[in-house]
Structures are given as structure tokens and as C-alpha cells.
Design an enzyme around this catalytic site. Structure first.
Site, PDB file in Angstrom:
ATOM      1  N   ARG A   1      -8.309  25.857  37.675  1.00 56.84           N
ATOM      2  CA  ARG A   1      -7.569  26.148  36.544  1.00 56.84           C
ATOM      3  C   ARG A   1      -7.187  27.309  36.673  1.00 56.84           C
ATOM      4  O   ARG A   1      -6.573  27.745  36.269  1.00 56.84           O
ATOM      5  CB  ARG A   1      -7.223  25.235  35.979  1.00 56.84           C
ATOM      6  CG  ARG A   1      -6.040  25.068  35.034  1.00 56.84           C
ATOM      7  CD  ARG A   1      -5.952  24.364  33.755  1.00 56.84           C
ATOM      8  NE  ARG A   1      -5.634  24.755  32.801  1.00 56.84           N
ATOM      9  CZ  ARG A   1      -4.357  24.498  32.442  1.00 56.84           C
ATOM     10  NH1 ARG A   1      -3.361  24.026  33.005  1.00 56.84           N
ATOM     11  NH2 ARG A   1      -3.507  24.568  30.833  1.00 56.84           N
TER      12      ARG A   1
ATOM     13  N   GLU B   1       8.148  23.269  35.825  1.00 55.05           N
ATOM     14  CA  GLU B   1       6.783  22.380  36.366  1.00 55.05           C
ATOM     15  C   GLU B   1       7.687  21.958  37.087  1.00 55.05           C
ATOM     16  O   GLU B   1       8.618  20.967  37.572  1.00 55.05           O
ATOM     17  CB  GLU B   1       6.892  21.208  34.973  1.00 55.05           C
ATOM     18  CG  GLU B   1       5.659  21.915  33.678  1.00 55.05           C
ATOM     19  CD  GLU B   1       3.976  22.983  34.036  1.00 55.05           C
ATOM     20  OE1 GLU B   1       3.963  21.934  35.054  1.00 55.05           O
ATOM     21  OE2 GLU B   1       3.656  23.180  33.223  1.00 55.05           O
TER      22      GLU B   1
HETATM   23  O1  0X9 Z   1      -0.286  23.706  30.216  1.00 55.04           O
HETATM   24  C1  0X9 Z   1       0.014  25.188  30.611  1.00 55.04           C
HETATM   25  O2  0X9 Z   1      -0.057  25.610  30.603  1.00 55.04           O
HETATM   26  C2  0X9 Z   1       1.686  24.466  31.511  1.00 55.04           C
HETATM   27  N1  0X9 Z   1       1.182  23.508  31.804  1.00 55.04           N
HETATM   28  S1  0X9 Z   1       0.271  22.867  33.155  1.00 55.04           S
HETATM   29  O3  0X9 Z   1       0.016  21.701  33.258  1.00 55.04           O
HETATM   30  N2  0X9 Z   1       1.125  23.570  34.464  1.00 55.04           N
HETATM   31  O4  0X9 Z   1      -1.441  23.564  32.851  1.00 55.04           O
HETATM   32  C3  0X9 Z   1       3.075  24.248  30.087  1.00 55.04           C
HETATM   33  C4  0X9 Z   1       3.174  25.925  29.394  1.00 55.04           C
HETATM   34  C5  0X9 Z   1       4.215  25.756  28.846  1.00 55.04           C
HETATM   35  N3  0X9 Z   1       4.387  27.304  28.692  1.00 55.04           N
HETATM   36  C6  0X9 Z   1       4.128  27.613  26.911  1.00 55.04           C
HETATM   37  N4  0X9 Z   1       3.367  27.110  26.263  1.00 55.04           N
HETATM   38  N5  0X9 Z   1       5.014  28.534  26.954  1.00 55.04           N
HETATM   39 ZN    ZN Z   2      -0.229  25.753  35.113  1.00 56.38          ZN
END
Ligand code: 0X9
Ligand code: ZN
Length: 412
Positions: free
Chosen positions: A226, A369
Site C-alpha cells: 500500500r 473509492e
Molecule cells: O484511508 C484512506 O486513505 C482512503 N481509503 S483506502 O481504503 N483507499 O485506503 C480514504 C481516504 C479518505 N480521504 C481523506 N481522509 N481525505
Molecule cells: Zn486508497
């Protein structure tokens, strides 16, 4: 000397070995109490062999965890002791990976019926810039491992207001670079009237792979990586979507280098986020919209991640978001939900979108998403790339049309 050579060969073999996920399952956990949620926070930092595919959400959202078979019995006992309900959501992650299509297309351009390596994506961008006067190649800087962070500017009528689009900040979310390259192609080739007026009405900045080291690593070594690849104590990488200087380190992040949501030692510690932010600074005031692509979950998220307090223009952005998800659903009836991040998933600070919104008050800012809702998760079969992209284009058309209705901008 001979020993040294043997050791070197061994190191090369070890470092280039591709990780296999045979027998790795994804469990979906349903939670009822805040104690169970707190327990999972502790488990995430303490137990080996677990990879949280979803963040630790508000109670009503399930949590998906990929479990290494070596730790499965221990994991199941531990969570069952807490009264947490589990269900197997993906039986064998390696089987999905084996079916996922990756092809090398460097000679014949880009395609969207399979996934592509960083090299192929970059050769395609290079080629586009060479052959198309509306495209300018942008290199914002180098990654920790020395790769370029490349994007393009697409401009048919220079001097317009701008839209910025990023993909691939999370390495394993392969559908996102595919979506951004699809959008580049669509901007260049679409003849659809509604899309055309949006395409021609803005200057576009599109960066398909904003975490190139991570993306290369998911192709060459570990499909489910990731973070970035900067070494930190005994682990690699910071979460580039927790590393921006927007309430950095405040919520939904960790100060432990081995965590999947490690925010890094400081805001903008990662070359990838600091270089991209410097480039965004040069166009920030001209932005009418910032779109960040992630997967998975079928959600359209509005800022901010550090607080559930609503934006100044919450009602309008929500209206635009609803128009976008309704537009998206029209083609295949794919259901998304829209809302403030902290309210519909979890608090998470230090993201790119939040930094842009906070710094430039960008009127429209969303994080997608993308597909799906967990049946394949990050390993979305390649035959879903095109349907996903078609519905995303529909959603963008609806989003901008609603933005125009609210007088956020005028399209010709
Ligand atoms: O956790 C994250 O960074 C995102 N979800 S993921 O499952 N793709 O990792 C959501 C990001 C939400 N965005 C903000 N916090 N602005
Ligand atoms: Zn993500």
C-alpha cells in the site's frame, strides 16, 4: 570471495522473489460495540500476519482483513473471544491474483482490458506527449527509489480554470491508475457532446501513478503493498495518504513505521507527496476541482478526514456528489454512497484531497473509492476496468453539470 558472490546471488534472489498469497483469506468482520472496535485497533498494531484491507471504520461498517494462513487459527480464536462475527469474503487471494490480467503493451499503446506496469503507463504518456499538441508531459520529481513521478497536462484551450486528478497513491489499488489513464484517453478522443464541453472547458492535470515505487513493488514483489518504499527502522514505507501537511498525525494514522497507515516521521517526509504538493502549489489557485481515486468500497467521499464538522459549502458539494453517484448508477446500476469521510468511513487526516481543499479552498473536492464492495477488493478482475471507467465518466459528467447549475463555473 566465493562466499560473497553466493551471498549476493542469494540477496538478489530473495529481494526479487514474488510474494505468493496461497491460502490467504479475506475475512469480513461485523462489529457491535466500541470495545470490539478498540480491540481491533490494538490487534492491528500487535498481531502479525494480518493486512487490514479496510480502515477501522465507524461501527456500522464492516472491516475486511486478509489473513496469512499461518496465523489464521490464532486470529479466529482471538476475534471470536471478543464476540466478533466473522465471515470468509475471499477464499484464496492468490486465485484472484492469478486470474487478474497484466499485459505488456509498450509497443501497441494502452488498453483497458488488462492492467499495466509503470513502464508501460509511462511509455504511453511519453508517446502521447510526442504526438499530441494538447498534451504536455509533467515530471514533478523523483521517488525515494529514483523513479519519476509523471503526469500530463491536457489543454485544448489554454488559460482555462483547472481540474486535478490523481490515482495510484495507494500502490495496490490498481483500478485507479487504469481509471486515470482511461480519463486521459477520453479527454483526447471522446466525441460525446456533454463530455466534450467539460473536456474543452478546463485545463486538466492528470497523474495516474502518484506512488510509483509502491506501484512497481506491487507488480514485481508484493501485489498487496500500500505505502511508499522509504525505509524506516525495521519496516518500509509511509502511507502517502496520511503524509500531507493537513492536520498531519491527528486521526486515523499511526506513528509506528510498520503500520499500514504510518504517517511518516513528519508531514511531507515522503518525496512523492512533497514533490507533488510543490507542483500542485503552482496550479492550486486555478483549481475548480480535485479528484482523488482510490479503491475499494463504492463511495464518494467529501472532505474533511480529520473532523466530522461540515464544510462551508457542504450542502452544495453534497448535492454535486449525489448528482455524481446518480449519474454513475445509470449505466449498470452500480450503487455508491456519498458523504463526509469522517461520517461515512472513518477519521483519517493528512490526505492529499484534504490538503488541497484546506490550502486552496478548491470548490469541488472528492475522493472516489471505486469498485467493488469487497468480493475482489483490490484485486478487481480486469474485465471490470472498462465498465468501471464508463460509469466513472458518467459520474464526472453529472458532477460537472451539477457544478455548473450551482454556478461554480460556466461551460461553453
Ligand atoms: O484511508 C484512506 O486513505 C482512503 N481509503 S483506502 O481504503 N483507499 O485506503 C480514504 C481516504 C479518505 N480521504 C481523506 N481522509 N481525505
Ligand atoms: Zn486508497
Amino acid at each position: 570471495m566465493k562466499e560473497l558472490i553466493v551471498l549476493l546471488v542469494f540477496c538478489v534472489l530473495v529481494t526479487t522473489e514474488v510474494q505468493k498469497y496461497d491460502g490467504f483469506k479475506v475475512y469480513r468482520l461485523s462489529l457491535n460495540t466500541t470495545e470490539q472496535l478498540d480491540f481491533l485497533h490494538t490487534l492491528r498494531d500487535s498481531m502479525e500476519g494480518l493486512d487490514f484491507w479496510t480502515g477501522l471504520s465507524i461501527l456500522s461498517r464492516p472491516v475486511d482483513i486478509m489473513v496469512d494462513p499461518k496465523y489464521e487459527a490464532e486470529f479466529l480464536k482471538t476475534v471470536k473471544d471478543q464476540g466478533i462475527i466473522t465471515e470468509v469474503f475471499i477464499e484464496n487471494v492468490q486465485m484472484l491474483i492469478d486470474k487478474e490480467k497484466v499485459t505488456s503493451n509498450s509497443r501497441s499503446g494502452m488498453s483497458w482490458n488488462s492492467y499495466h506496469s509503470l513502464e508501460d503507463i509511462y511509455s504511453w504518456l511519453d508517446e502521447l506527449a510526442k504526438t499530441n499538441p494538447s498534451i504536455t508531459l509533467i515530471n514533478v520529481g523523483s521517488t525515494y527509489e529514483g523513479r519519476q513521478i509523471k503526469g500530463v497536462k491536457v489543454s485544448f484551450n489554454p488559460g482555462k480554470r483547472s481540474v486535478f486528478i490523481e490515482g495510484g497513491i495507494h500502490a495496490r489499488e490498481w483500478i485507479t491508475p487504469a481509471t486515470v489513464t482511461y480519463l486521459i484517453n477520453e479527454l483526447l478522443t471522446s466525441k460525446d457532446k456533454s463530455f466534450r464541453s467539460i473536456a474543452d472547458g478546463f485545463d486538466w492535470y492528470l497523474f495516474p501513478v502518484t506512488n510509483p515505487d509502491g506501484y512497481a513493488f506491487t507488480h514485481n514483489s508484493s501485489r498487496l503493498w500500500r505505502k511508499t518504499r522509504t525505509p524506516y527502522s525495521n519496516c518500509f514505507g509511509a502511507d502517502p495518504n496520511r503524509n500531507w501537511n493537513a492536520h498531519w498525525g491527528v486521526a486515523g494514522t499511526s506513528d509506528k513505521p510498520c503500520s499500514e497507515v504510518y504517517g511518516g516521521p513528519a508531514g511531507f517526509s515522503e518525496l512523492e507527496t512533497s514533490s507533488l504538493s510543490k507542483f500542485i502549489s503552482t496550479v492550486g489557485p486555478s483549481l475548480d476541482a480535485y479528484l482523488a481515486f482510490h479503491s475499494y468500497g463504492q463511495m464518494l467521499l467529501m472532505p474533511y478526514g480529520h473532523t466530522s464538522q461540515h464544510l462551508d459549502n457542504y450542502d452544495e458539494v453534497l448535492r454535486i456528489g449525489k448528482a455524481a453517484i446518480n449519474g454513475l448508477a445509470k449505466r449498470y446500476n452500480t450503487k455508491y454512497i456519498v458523504g463526509n469521510i469522517a461520517e461515512i468511513i472513518y477519521k483519517a487526516s493528512g490526505s492529499s484531497m484534504d490538503w488541497v481543499k484546506m490550502t486552496y479552498k478548491t470548490p469541488i473536492a472528492f475522493t472516489y473509492e471505486l469498485r467493488d464492495r469487497g468480493s475482489s477488493g483490490f484485486v478487481l478482475p480486469a474485465n471490470q476496468i472498462i465498465p468501471n471507467c464508463l460509469e466513472v465518466v458518467d459520474s464526472i459528467v453529472a458532477m460537472f453539470q451539477e457544478g455548473e447549475k450551482l454556478a461554480y463555473f460556466t461551460l461553453s
